[in-house]
Scaffold this motif. Structure first.
Motif, PDB file in Angstrom:
ATOM      1  N   ILE A 101      19.047  52.566  12.792  1.00  0.00           N
ATOM      2  CA  ILE A 101      19.268  52.764  14.223  1.00  0.00           C
ATOM      3  C   ILE A 101      19.742  51.443  14.822  1.00  0.00           C
ATOM      4  CG2 ILE A 101      18.246  53.527  16.388  1.00  0.00           C
ATOM      5  CD1 ILE A 101      18.213  55.655  14.178  1.00  0.00           C
ATOM      6  N   LEU A 102      20.856  51.484  15.540  1.00  0.00           N
ATOM      7  CA  LEU A 102      21.348  50.263  16.171  1.00  0.00           C
ATOM      8  C   LEU A 102      20.370  49.783  17.238  1.00  0.00           C
ATOM      9  CD1 LEU A 102      25.167  50.981  16.613  1.00  0.00           C
ATOM     10  CD2 LEU A 102      24.025  49.676  14.803  1.00  0.00           C
ATOM     11  N   GLU A 103      20.170  48.464  17.281  1.00  0.00           N
ATOM     12  CA  GLU A 103      19.263  47.857  18.243  1.00  0.00           C
ATOM     13  C   GLU A 103      20.019  46.882  19.143  1.00  0.00           C
ATOM     14  OE1 GLU A 103      16.068  46.007  16.130  1.00  0.00           O
ATOM     15  OE2 GLU A 103      15.378  47.878  15.196  1.00  0.00           O
ATOM     16  N   GLU A 104      19.478  46.677  20.324  1.00  0.00           N
ATOM     17  CA  GLU A 104      20.051  45.710  21.250  1.00  0.00           C
ATOM     18  C   GLU A 104      20.233  44.365  20.554  1.00  0.00           C
ATOM     19  OE1 GLU A 104      21.190  44.726  25.355  1.00  0.00           O
ATOM     20  OE2 GLU A 104      20.510  46.655  24.555  1.00  0.00           O
ATOM     21  N   GLY A 105      21.443  43.803  20.677  1.00  0.00           N
ATOM     22  CA  GLY A 105      21.713  42.496  20.085  1.00  0.00           C
ATOM     23  C   GLY A 105      22.306  42.534  18.695  1.00  0.00           C
ATOM     24  N   ASP A 106      22.320  43.702  18.049  1.00  0.00           N
ATOM     25  CA  ASP A 106      22.981  43.832  16.743  1.00  0.00           C
ATOM     26  C   ASP A 106      24.484  43.650  16.910  1.00  0.00           C
ATOM     27  OD1 ASP A 106      20.634  44.442  15.361  1.00  0.00           O
ATOM     28  OD2 ASP A 106      20.982  46.606  15.360  1.00  0.00           O
ATOM     29  N   ILE A 107      25.158  43.368  15.791  1.00  0.00           N
ATOM     30  CA  ILE A 107      26.607  43.541  15.729  1.00  0.00           C
ATOM     31  C   ILE A 107      26.890  44.494  14.571  1.00  0.00           C
ATOM     32  CG2 ILE A 107      27.092  41.306  16.765  1.00  0.00           C
ATOM     33  CD1 ILE A 107      27.888  40.255  14.022  1.00  0.00           C
ATOM     34  N   VAL A 108      27.911  45.332  14.745  1.00  0.00           N
ATOM     35  CA  VAL A 108      28.215  46.349  13.735  1.00  0.00           C
ATOM     36  C   VAL A 108      29.713  46.348  13.461  1.00  0.00           C
ATOM     37  CG1 VAL A 108      28.312  48.161  15.520  1.00  0.00           C
ATOM     38  CG2 VAL A 108      28.014  48.789  13.109  1.00  0.00           C
ATOM     39  N   SER A 109      30.060  46.321  12.177  1.00  0.00           N
ATOM     40  CA  SER A 109      31.462  46.332  11.751  1.00  0.00           C
ATOM     41  C   SER A 109      31.824  47.697  11.190  1.00  0.00           C
ATOM     42  CB  SER A 109      31.702  45.261  10.673  1.00  0.00           C
ATOM     43  OG  SER A 109      31.424  43.980  11.171  1.00  0.00           O
ATOM     44  N   PHE A 110      32.965  48.220  11.631  1.00  0.00           N
ATOM     45  CA  PHE A 110      33.506  49.477  11.127  1.00  0.00           C
ATOM     46  C   PHE A 110      34.817  49.194  10.405  1.00  0.00           C
ATOM     47  CE2 PHE A 110      31.533  51.043  15.241  1.00  0.00           C
ATOM     48  CZ  PHE A 110      30.381  51.515  14.643  1.00  0.00           C
ATOM     49  N   LEU A 128      33.441  56.096   6.057  1.00  0.00           N
ATOM     50  CA  LEU A 128      33.386  54.888   6.871  1.00  0.00           C
ATOM     51  C   LEU A 128      32.547  53.821   6.184  1.00  0.00           C
ATOM     52  CD1 LEU A 128      33.866  53.539   9.736  1.00  0.00           C
ATOM     53  CD2 LEU A 128      31.611  54.476  10.340  1.00  0.00           C
ATOM     54  N   CYS A 129      33.033  52.590   6.216  1.00  0.00           N
ATOM     55  CA  CYS A 129      32.198  51.433   5.878  1.00  0.00           C
ATOM     56  C   CYS A 129      31.573  50.946   7.179  1.00  0.00           C
ATOM     57  CB  CYS A 129      33.017  50.314   5.253  1.00  0.00           C
ATOM     58  SG  CYS A 129      33.745  50.726   3.661  1.00  0.00           S
ATOM     59  N   CYS A 130      30.260  50.963   7.246  1.00  0.00           N
ATOM     60  CA  CYS A 130      29.524  50.609   8.464  1.00  0.00           C
ATOM     61  C   CYS A 130      28.527  49.507   8.117  1.00  0.00           C
ATOM     62  CB  CYS A 130      28.814  51.851   9.002  1.00  0.00           C
ATOM     63  SG  CYS A 130      27.827  51.559  10.471  1.00  0.00           S
ATOM     64  N   SER A 131      28.792  48.303   8.588  1.00  0.00           N
ATOM     65  CA  SER A 131      28.030  47.122   8.157  1.00  0.00           C
ATOM     66  C   SER A 131      27.396  46.448   9.371  1.00  0.00           C
ATOM     67  CB  SER A 131      28.963  46.144   7.429  1.00  0.00           C
ATOM     68  OG  SER A 131      29.661  46.807   6.386  1.00  0.00           O
ATOM     69  N   VAL A 132      26.078  46.252   9.328  1.00  0.00           N
ATOM     70  CA  VAL A 132      25.323  45.755  10.473  1.00  0.00           C
ATOM     71  C   VAL A 132      24.785  44.352  10.188  1.00  0.00           C
ATOM     72  CG1 VAL A 132      23.377  46.201  12.015  1.00  0.00           C
ATOM     73  CG2 VAL A 132      24.654  48.127  11.036  1.00  0.00           C
ATOM     74  N   ASN A 133      25.015  43.453  11.142  1.00  0.00           N
ATOM     75  CA  ASN A 133      24.457  42.094  11.129  1.00  0.00           C
ATOM     76  C   ASN A 133      24.874  41.292   9.899  1.00  0.00           C
ATOM     77  OD1 ASN A 133      23.305  42.546  13.632  1.00  0.00           O
ATOM     78  ND2 ASN A 133      21.340  43.199  12.804  1.00  0.00           N
ATOM     79  N   GLU A 134      23.958  41.084   8.951  1.00  0.00           N
ATOM     80  CA  GLU A 134      24.266  40.260   7.771  1.00  0.00           C
ATOM     81  C   GLU A 134      25.091  41.009   6.725  1.00  0.00           C
ATOM     82  OE1 GLU A 134      20.714  42.628   6.522  1.00  0.00           O
ATOM     83  OE2 GLU A 134      21.380  41.637   8.377  1.00  0.00           O
ATOM     84  N   HIS A 155      31.402  47.191   3.303  1.00  0.00           N
ATOM     85  CA  HIS A 155      31.018  48.292   2.416  1.00  0.00           C
ATOM     86  C   HIS A 155      29.611  48.817   2.677  1.00  0.00           C
ATOM     87  CE1 HIS A 155      33.963  46.132  -0.545  1.00  0.00           C
ATOM     88  NE2 HIS A 155      34.619  46.776   0.427  1.00  0.00           N
ATOM     89  N   GLY A 156      29.114  48.607   3.892  1.00  0.00           N
ATOM     90  CA  GLY A 156      27.801  49.145   4.242  1.00  0.00           C
ATOM     91  C   GLY A 156      27.836  50.658   4.381  1.00  0.00           C
ATOM     92  N   PHE A 157      26.693  51.289   4.114  1.00  0.00           N
ATOM     93  CA  PHE A 157      26.567  52.746   4.186  1.00  0.00           C
ATOM     94  C   PHE A 157      26.093  53.185   5.574  1.00  0.00           C
ATOM     95  CE2 PHE A 157      25.488  53.694  -0.592  1.00  0.00           C
ATOM     96  CZ  PHE A 157      26.727  53.185  -0.958  1.00  0.00           C
ATOM     97  N   PRO A 158      26.728  54.197   6.173  1.00  0.00           N
ATOM     98  CA  PRO A 158      26.128  54.839   7.347  1.00  0.00           C
ATOM     99  C   PRO A 158      24.806  55.491   6.946  1.00  0.00           C
ATOM    100  CG  PRO A 158      28.417  55.530   7.012  1.00  0.00           C
ATOM    101  CD  PRO A 158      27.987  54.825   5.762  1.00  0.00           C
TER     102      PRO A 158
END
Length: 256
Positions: free
Chosen positions: A90-99, A72-78, A82-85
Motif C-alpha cells: 500500500i502506498l504511504e505518504e512520502g513514498d516515491i513510486v516508479s512505473f 507493469l514494473c512498479c518499484s517503490v522507494n529503494e 522490475h518491482g512487482f505490483p
C-alpha cells in the motif's frame, strides 16, 4: 529497415508506428500518475495497465517477457526496477513510486518510465526525482547524428554526479524497435576502455537513467526480478524512447 554496426535503422513509417506505440504508453503513464496517492495498493496500477491495453488493442510488452509475470514494473522507494505490483503493498505518504510500462503496437514496441511522489515527499526525494528527470533530457540533447553514443552517457553522468547522486551501472538503456531490447546498450555512465558508436539518423533509443541517493550497487530479491539499492536508499527512474533524426532528437513517448 537497414542496419548500421548491428543497429537497426528505422524508416519514417516504422518511426511513425513507434510513435503511436509510445503515445499509448505515455497516456497510460498519465493515468497511473493521476491515481498515485496514499492508501492505494500497487496492484491498482497493474489493473489500469491491462484495462488500457485491452481498450487500445495493444499487447503489454513486459507481460511474459523472459517470464516476467506482470504488465507493469512498479518499484517503490529503494526498488530500482522490475518491482512487482501487489495487493499487499500500500502506498504511504512520502513514498516515491516508479512505473515502467511498454506495449506492442502493429509489431513495434513503446517503452517509457516515470517516478511519482506519493502525497508530500521529502526535499531529498523531490530533488532525486527532479535530477533524474532532468538528466534524461540532458542525455536526449546529445542524441544527434554525428555525436558518439557515449555523449549521451557522459551528459547524464555529469549532471547526476554534479548533485552527489549515484548512477546504477547494472541496468542500462537500449535500442528498441520490433524487439523490446535491441542494440546498442546505452549506459548512464561512460564505460572505461570501450568506444561508443557514432549516432546515425534512424536509430531509436530507450534512454533511461536510474539514479540513487546512495550507492549504485544493486541486489536482486528472492523473486528473481525486483532490483533494490544495496544500501536501502531511494532510487528514481525516468525513461523516454527517442528517434535520432537529421533535425535532432525526437521524443516519441509523449502523450500529444
Amino acid at each position: 529497415m537497414k542496419k548500421f554496426r548491428g543497429v537497426f535503422l528505422k524508416n519514417d513509417k516504422e518511426i511513425g508506428l513507434m510513435r503511436e506505440a509510445n503515445r499509448i504508453v505515455s497516456r497510460i503513464l498519465d493515468e497511473l500518475g493521476k491515481n498515485v496517492r496514499p492508501g492505494v495498493p500497487t496492484m491498482l496500477f497493474e489493473e489500469i495497465c491491462r484495462a488500457r491495453c485491452d481498450e487500445y488493442g495493444v499487447r503489454p510488452a513486459f507481460l511474459g517477457y523472459q517470464g516476467f509475470p506482470y504488465a507493469l514494473c512498479c518499484s517503490v522507494n529503494e526498488e530500482i526496477v522490475h518491482g512487482f505490483p501487489s495487493r499487499e503493498r500500500i502506498l504511504e505518504e512520502g513514498d516515491i513510486v516508479s512505473f515502467d510500462m511498454g506495449v506492442v503496437y502493429n509489431g513495434f514496441y513503446g517503452d517509457s518510465a516515470r517516478t511519482f511522489g506519493v502525497g508530500e515527499v521529502s526535499a531529498e526525494s523531490q530533488k532525486l526525482m527532479d535530477v533524474t528527470r532532468e538528466s534524461l533530457y540532458k542525455g536526449i540533447e546529445q542524441a544527434v547524428p554525428g555525436n558518439n553514443l557515449y555523449d549521451i552517457s557522459a551528459a547524464i553522468q555529469s549532471y547526476v554526479e554534479g548533485f552527489g547522486f549515484g548512477i546504477v551501472r547494472r541496468f542500462v538503456g537500449h535500442g528498441i524497435g520490433s524487439h523490446l531490447h535491441e542494440k546498442p546498450e546505452i549506459p548512464n555512465f561512460v564505460p572505461k576502455g570501450i568506444s561508443g558508436i557514432p549516432l546515425k539518423a534512424g536509430m531509436v533509443l530507450a534512454i533511461e537513467p536510474m539514479v540513487t541517493v546512495g550507492t549504485h550497487e544493486v541486489e536482486v530479491l528472492d523473486d528473481k526480478w525486483t532490483a533494490v539499492t544495496k544500501d536501502g536508499k531511494l532510487s528514481a527512474h525516468f525513461e523516454h524512447t527517442i528517434a535520432v533524426t537529421s533535425d535532432g532528437p525526437r521524443i516519441l513517448s509523449l502523450s500529444e
